[in-house]
Design a protein around this motif. Structure first.
Motif, short mmCIF file in Angstrom:
data_model
loop_
_atom_site.label_atom_id
_atom_site.label_comp_id
_atom_site.label_asym_id
_atom_site.label_seq_id
_atom_site.Cartn_x
_atom_site.Cartn_y
_atom_site.Cartn_z
N GLN A 129 0.83 -1.22 0.00
CA GLN A 129 0.00 0.00 0.00
C GLN A 129 0.87 1.27 0.00
N PHE A 130 1.92 1.24 0.81
CA PHE A 130 2.83 2.39 0.84
C PHE A 130 3.47 2.58 -0.55
N ALA A 131 3.84 1.45 -1.17
CA ALA A 131 4.47 1.53 -2.49
C ALA A 131 3.52 2.17 -3.51
N PHE A 132 2.25 1.75 -3.49
CA PHE A 132 1.27 2.33 -4.42
C PHE A 132 1.12 3.84 -4.16
N GLY A 133 1.04 4.19 -2.88
CA GLY A 133 0.88 5.60 -2.50
C GLY A 133 2.09 6.43 -2.89
N PHE A 134 3.27 5.89 -2.61
CA PHE A 134 4.49 6.63 -2.90
C PHE A 134 4.71 6.78 -4.40
N TYR A 135 4.40 5.71 -5.12
CA TYR A 135 4.55 5.78 -6.59
C TYR A 135 3.58 6.82 -7.15
N SER A 136 2.39 6.93 -6.55
CA SER A 136 1.41 7.94 -6.97
C SER A 136 2.00 9.34 -6.80
N VAL A 137 2.67 9.56 -5.65
CA VAL A 137 3.29 10.86 -5.39
C VAL A 137 4.36 11.16 -6.45
N MET A 138 5.20 10.16 -6.71
CA MET A 138 6.31 10.36 -7.65
C MET A 138 5.80 10.56 -9.07
N LEU A 139 4.78 9.78 -9.46
CA LEU A 139 4.24 9.90 -10.82
C LEU A 139 3.53 11.24 -10.99
N THR A 140 2.79 11.64 -9.97
CA THR A 140 2.08 12.92 -10.03
C THR A 140 3.06 14.08 -10.17
#
Lengths: 67, 198
Positions: free
Chosen positions: B143-154
């Motif tokens: 879940q953290f990975a999905f959230g963090f990747y969202s931050v980086m992609l955004t």
């Protein structure tokens, strides 16, 4: 003896990203203590490369008296 | 006169690779923490923005795309985008969303919520991401990975948009990490600033 020449002038809105530092062919500009970019007026020739690279558009080329 | 290139001039490859790896295994997103910790540590310990100035792979990537590949319009950034209000406001917004993401991770960790295999782009658009393998770890780690990747992609998408519209490294003007590290440097060199203003 002082000399009037074109040099880069950085405004206070500088974000200290370092784009100018990486572009300057004479190493005349560098980020000072992570606060803002500082120009060495003796080295700067006012080529405007830093002005073009600055993403915040806070660098201008102005005539200044250099000692 | 072209200055000699060193290893840190190629960190854009790491940044590009990071984005690609997230498509195959979302757990690689954890590596993005390096981009959060290193600039902060440098600012706190050294009192400088050396990370932004030399080691930021993302900045180099924008420079390459916008400068070398000529994808940028090379226009001046609007005044409001470089204002202190916007920069610090965006930092607060970004950190709020970051803590929101940490809260979601905690909910999964405590069993209140199930793992959501989505990447949220621009804090709004939920993109299904179930193909990116995450079967080997606890749900909260994924879940953290999905959230963090969202931050980086955004942030990459925002950076790409401003790269196209303005100058290649326009992202650096309002990058939350850049604003934060400059803030740390200002605190660290408070005496110097006070002396200079007097």
């Amino acid at each position: 003896m002082s000399l009037l020449k074109n040099v880069a002038v950085v405004s206070k809105e500088c974000v200290a990203c370092g784009c100018c530092e990486n572009t300057c062919p004479l190493n005349a500009i560098s980020v000072f203590k992570g606060l803002y970019a500082k120009v060495d007026l003796n080295k700067c020739v006012g080529c405007a490369k830093c002005q073009k690279a600055c993403p915040a558009s806070v660098i201008s080329i102005e005539k200044k008296e250099v000692i | 006169m072209e200055s000699k290139k060193t290893w840190h001039n190629y960190l854009w490859i790491v940044s590009a690779l990071y984005l690609v790896l997230g498509f195959f295994n979302i757990l690689f997103a954890w590596l993005g923490l390096i981009c959060f910790m290193v600039p902060l540590l440098i600012a706190i310990l050294d009192g400088s923005k050396t990370y932004c100035n030399k080691y930021c792979g993302r900045g180099q990537l924008f420079e390459l795309l916008g400068g070398k590949l000529n994808l940028s319009r090379n226009q001046d950034i609007p005044r409001w985008l470089r204002s202190k209000w916007f920069r610090y406001g965006f930092l607060i917004f970004f950190m709020t969303m970051f803590f929101n993401m940490l809260f979601s991770t905690w909910l999964v960790f405590s069993g209140v919520r199930e793992l959501r295999e989505v990447v949220t782009l621009l804090w709004t658009f939920k993109l299904p991401w179930h193909w990116a393998n995450n079967s080997t770890v606890s749900p909260w780690i994924a879940q953290f990975a999905f959230g963090f990747y969202s931050v980086m992609l955004t942030s990459t998408v925002l950076g790409l948009i401003t790269m196209l519209l303005f100058k290649p490294r326009s992202w650096c003007v309002y990058c939350p990490m850049g604003t934060m590290t400059q803030g740390v440097c200002k605190l660290k060199h408070k005496d110097y600033i006070t002396k200079e203003n007097n």
